[in-house]
Motif scaffolding. Structure first.
Motif, PDB file in Angstrom:
ATOM      1  N   ILE A  96       0.840  -1.204   0.000  1.00  0.00           N
ATOM      2  CA  ILE A  96       0.000   0.000   0.000  1.00  0.00           C
ATOM      3  C   ILE A  96       0.875   1.254   0.000  1.00  0.00           C
ATOM      4  O   ILE A  96       0.497   2.284  -0.549  1.00  0.00           O
ATOM      5  N   ASN A  97       2.077   1.142   0.585  1.00  0.00           N
ATOM      6  CA  ASN A  97       3.001   2.270   0.505  1.00  0.00           C
ATOM      7  C   ASN A  97       3.450   2.484  -0.943  1.00  0.00           C
ATOM      8  O   ASN A  97       3.532   3.625  -1.417  1.00  0.00           O
ATOM      9  N   ARG A  98       3.702   1.385  -1.662  1.00  0.00           N
ATOM     10  CA  ARG A  98       4.079   1.519  -3.079  1.00  0.00           C
ATOM     11  C   ARG A  98       2.966   2.167  -3.870  1.00  0.00           C
ATOM     12  O   ARG A  98       3.209   2.880  -4.839  1.00  0.00           O
ATOM     13  N   ASP A  99       1.725   1.928  -3.441  1.00  0.00           N
ATOM     14  CA  ASP A  99       0.581   2.569  -4.112  1.00  0.00           C
ATOM     15  C   ASP A  99       0.485   4.052  -3.750  1.00  0.00           C
ATOM     16  O   ASP A  99      -0.403   4.746  -4.230  1.00  0.00           O
ATOM     17  N   GLY A 100       1.326   4.525  -2.844  1.00  0.00           N
ATOM     18  CA  GLY A 100       1.337   5.947  -2.529  1.00  0.00           C
ATOM     19  C   GLY A 100       0.889   6.298  -1.127  1.00  0.00           C
ATOM     20  O   GLY A 100       0.904   7.464  -0.740  1.00  0.00           O
ATOM     21  N   GLN A 101       0.484   5.292  -0.347  1.00  0.00           N
ATOM     22  CA  GLN A 101      -0.014   5.575   1.000  1.00  0.00           C
ATOM     23  C   GLN A 101       1.127   5.929   1.956  1.00  0.00           C
ATOM     24  O   GLN A 101       2.099   5.191   2.068  1.00  0.00           O
ATOM     25  N   THR A 102       0.998   7.056   2.638  1.00  0.00           N
ATOM     26  CA  THR A 102       1.974   7.458   3.647  1.00  0.00           C
ATOM     27  C   THR A 102       1.679   6.703   4.944  1.00  0.00           C
ATOM     28  O   THR A 102       0.520   6.637   5.364  1.00  0.00           O
ATOM     29  N   ILE A 103       2.723   6.139   5.557  1.00  0.00           N
ATOM     30  CA  ILE A 103       2.542   5.308   6.763  1.00  0.00           C
ATOM     31  C   ILE A 103       3.523   5.745   7.852  1.00  0.00           C
ATOM     32  O   ILE A 103       4.711   5.938   7.590  1.00  0.00           O
ATOM     33  N   LEU A 104       2.995   5.875   9.050  1.00  0.00           N
ATOM     34  CA  LEU A 104       3.820   6.130  10.238  1.00  0.00           C
ATOM     35  C   LEU A 104       3.524   5.003  11.225  1.00  0.00           C
ATOM     36  O   LEU A 104       2.381   4.854  11.656  1.00  0.00           O
ATOM     37  N   MET A 105       4.526   4.208  11.541  1.00  0.00           N
ATOM     38  CA  MET A 105       4.310   2.993  12.328  1.00  0.00           C
ATOM     39  C   MET A 105       5.199   2.974  13.559  1.00  0.00           C
ATOM     40  O   MET A 105       6.423   3.021  13.449  1.00  0.00           O
ATOM     41  N   VAL A 106       4.593   2.911  14.733  1.00  0.00           N
ATOM     42  CA  VAL A 106       5.361   2.710  15.963  1.00  0.00           C
ATOM     43  C   VAL A 106       5.589   1.220  16.136  1.00  0.00           C
ATOM     44  O   VAL A 106       4.656   0.426  15.995  1.00  0.00           O
ATOM     45  N   THR A 107       6.804   0.836  16.396  1.00  0.00           N
ATOM     46  CA  THR A 107       7.066  -0.599  16.580  1.00  0.00           C
ATOM     47  C   THR A 107       8.249  -0.845  17.505  1.00  0.00           C
ATOM     48  O   THR A 107       9.180  -0.051  17.573  1.00  0.00           O
ATOM     49  N   HIS A 108       8.190  -1.958  18.231  1.00  0.00           N
ATOM     50  CA  HIS A 108       9.332  -2.431  19.004  1.00  0.00           C
ATOM     51  C   HIS A 108      10.150  -3.421  18.195  1.00  0.00           C
ATOM     52  O   HIS A 108      11.213  -3.849  18.622  1.00  0.00           O
ATOM     53  N   SER A 109       9.602  -3.851  17.071  1.00  0.00           N
ATOM     54  CA  SER A 109      10.197  -4.948  16.334  1.00  0.00           C
ATOM     55  C   SER A 109      11.224  -4.445  15.322  1.00  0.00           C
ATOM     56  O   SER A 109      10.900  -3.682  14.408  1.00  0.00           O
ATOM     57  N   THR A 110      12.458  -4.886  15.489  1.00  0.00           N
ATOM     58  CA  THR A 110      13.510  -4.511  14.545  1.00  0.00           C
ATOM     59  C   THR A 110      13.157  -5.021  13.155  1.00  0.00           C
ATOM     60  O   THR A 110      13.361  -4.341  12.148  1.00  0.00           O
ATOM     61  N   ASN A 111      12.579  -6.218  13.113  1.00  0.00           N
ATOM     62  CA  ASN A 111      12.172  -6.775  11.824  1.00  0.00           C
ATOM     63  C   ASN A 111      11.118  -5.894  11.148  1.00  0.00           C
ATOM     64  O   ASN A 111      11.252  -5.543   9.971  1.00  0.00           O
ATOM     65  N   ALA A 112      10.104  -5.499  11.902  1.00  0.00           N
ATOM     66  CA  ALA A 112       9.058  -4.641  11.311  1.00  0.00           C
ATOM     67  C   ALA A 112       9.679  -3.332  10.823  1.00  0.00           C
ATOM     68  O   ALA A 112       9.429  -2.884   9.700  1.00  0.00           O
ATOM     69  N   ALA A 113      10.524  -2.725  11.664  1.00  0.00           N
ATOM     70  CA  ALA A 113      11.121  -1.436  11.301  1.00  0.00           C
ATOM     71  C   ALA A 113      12.002  -1.567  10.057  1.00  0.00           C
ATOM     72  O   ALA A 113      12.106  -0.627   9.263  1.00  0.00           O
ATOM     73  N   SER A 114      12.612  -2.741   9.868  1.00  0.00           N
ATOM     74  CA  SER A 114      13.521  -2.905   8.728  1.00  0.00           C
ATOM     75  C   SER A 114      12.782  -2.939   7.392  1.00  0.00           C
ATOM     76  O   SER A 114      13.406  -2.957   6.339  1.00  0.00           O
ATOM     77  N   HIS A 115      11.453  -2.940   7.441  1.00  0.00           N
ATOM     78  CA  HIS A 115      10.660  -2.859   6.202  1.00  0.00           C
ATOM     79  C   HIS A 115      10.343  -1.413   5.827  1.00  0.00           C
ATOM     80  O   HIS A 115       9.855  -1.151   4.734  1.00  0.00           O
ATOM     81  N   ALA A 116      10.559  -0.479   6.747  1.00  0.00           N
ATOM     82  CA  ALA A 116      10.237   0.922   6.469  1.00  0.00           C
ATOM     83  C   ALA A 116      11.391   1.575   5.701  1.00  0.00           C
ATOM     84  O   ALA A 116      12.456   0.979   5.534  1.00  0.00           O
ATOM     85  N   ASP A 117      11.174   2.780   5.238  1.00  0.00           N
ATOM     86  CA  ASP A 117      12.225   3.486   4.496  1.00  0.00           C
ATOM     87  C   ASP A 117      12.992   4.476   5.362  1.00  0.00           C
ATOM     88  O   ASP A 117      14.036   4.978   4.964  1.00  0.00           O
ATOM     89  N   ARG A 118      12.415   4.793   6.518  1.00  0.00           N
ATOM     90  CA  ARG A 118      13.112   5.673   7.458  1.00  0.00           C
ATOM     91  C   ARG A 118      12.752   5.216   8.854  1.00  0.00           C
ATOM     92  O   ARG A 118      11.599   4.861   9.104  1.00  0.00           O
ATOM     93  N   ILE A 119      13.727   5.206   9.745  1.00  0.00           N
ATOM     94  CA  ILE A 119      13.458   4.846  11.133  1.00  0.00           C
ATOM     95  C   ILE A 119      13.833   6.035  12.001  1.00  0.00           C
ATOM     96  O   ILE A 119      14.943   6.556  11.919  1.00  0.00           O
ATOM     97  N   MET A 120      12.877   6.476  12.804  1.00  0.00           N
ATOM     98  CA  MET A 120      13.100   7.585  13.731  1.00  0.00           C
ATOM     99  C   MET A 120      13.186   6.995  15.127  1.00  0.00           C
ATOM    100  O   MET A 120      12.270   6.304  15.558  1.00  0.00           O
TER     101      MET A 120
END
Ligand SMILES: Nc1ncnc2c1ncn2[C@@H]1O[C@H](COP(=O)(O)OP(=O)(O)O)[C@@H](O)[C@H]1O
Ligand SMILES: [Mg+2]
Length: 280
Positions: A191-215
């Motif tokens: 859905i991000n490739r389709d253009g959807q902007t996503i902000l995801m809070v996560t404790h999971s390093t694996n989940a975060a490694s799918h994002a394009d920026r980690i804050m």
């Protein structure tokens, strides 16, 4: 184009009699561009939920401002906030937050029902989204009849059916097994490739490694950011792990090895007010 601007945002919680003050956010600044996929990481107590609540317009900052597509969230009148939230934001929660006595279809359509959209339009929007998320055959089922992964994909369908400006996700893989997590992360990527902007809070390093920026946030401030650049998920995973180790080493009184510091679940409440967000 920036879709979200967080400018000098501070949040101070004051206890009932004003005796104790807690600075949950401290002059926080960041922007999110249209189409970005950002993960937010930080230890328990670092201010993640406070930030999400403010972005969701469930709470107001003590000072500073939040602009969503140029609109100042703090200037929205109280009685318009629910509609604003419904029209502009999508939410994905750790615990899915589906209504148990609604079919999956009715859960997904709920935001459109509240927007009083015509039935034909609802059906038109539902079909491609349900197919994309692999739940088209399950729409007449109830939440208790499907798996956790299917519930979370239903929640994602509910979040994107209004074509929101921004999706806010609070530990979306937190209640999923590894296979369902992988499915959910794949869906977010698509859905991000389709253009959807996503902000995801996560404790999971694996989940975060799918994002394009980690804050990384710490003590209510943006402590560090990592950008994917050309890194693969595996390379980004390694960078995130290194950053978490550094962060944990700097934490005062750290009693656990670094991985425990960051893999334990939050003690504080997360974004868990689906009824308030979609219904009130
Ligand atoms: N309603 C509240 N009243 C007082 N203090 C709060 C409240 N909510 C959160 N805090 C405090 O603010 C800080 C940040 O909390 P929170 O945003 O929940 O962090 P996180 O979600 O990263 O665990 C913590 O010190 C927490 O104890
Ligand atoms: Mg929290």
């Amino acid at each position: 184009m920036s879709i979200l601007k967080v400018k000098n945002v501070s949040k101070i919680y004051t206890t009932r009699f004003g005796s104790t003050k807690v600075q949950a956010l401290s002059n926080m600044n960041f922007t999110v561009e249209q189409g970005e996929y950002v993960a937010i990481m930080g230890e328990s107590g670092s201010g993640k939920t406070t930030l999400l609540n403010i972005l969701a317009s469930l709470d107001r900052p003590t000072s500073g401002e939040v602009l969503l597509n140029g609109k100042n969230l703090t200037s929205i009148k109280e009685k318009e906030i629910s509609a604003f939230r419904r029209d502009n934001l999508g939410f994905v929660f750790q615990d899915f937050n589906l209504l148990d006595n609604f079919s999956l279809k009715d859960n997904i359509l709920l935001p459109l029902v509240l927007q009083r959209k015509p039935v034909a339009e609802m059906e038109e929007r539902l079909t491609p989204i349900a197919e994309r998320l692999g739940i088209a055959q399950l729409l007449e089922k109830y939440p208790y009849e499907v798996s956790g992964g299917q519930k979370q994909r239903t929640a994602v369908a509910r979040a994107i059916i209004t074509s929101p400006q921004l999706i806010l996700a609070d530990e979306p893989t937190g209640a999923l097994d590894s296979k369902a997590s992988a499915g959910l992360l794949h869906v977010f990527r698509e859905i991000n490739r389709d253009g959807q902007t996503i902000l995801m809070v996560t404790h999971s390093t694996n989940a975060a490694s799918h994002a394009d920026r980690i804050m990384f946030i710490k003590d209510g401030e943006v402590f560090h950011q990592l950008y994917r650049g050309n890194l693969t998920n595996e390379q980004l995973y390694a960078r995130i792990s290194d950053t978490l180790t550094v962060l944990a080493q700097k934490a005062e009184g750290a009693q656990f090895p670094p991985e425990c510091q960051f893999n334990r679940t939050d003690s504080g409440a997360g974004l868990q007010k689906a009824d308030e967000m979609y219904v009130s």
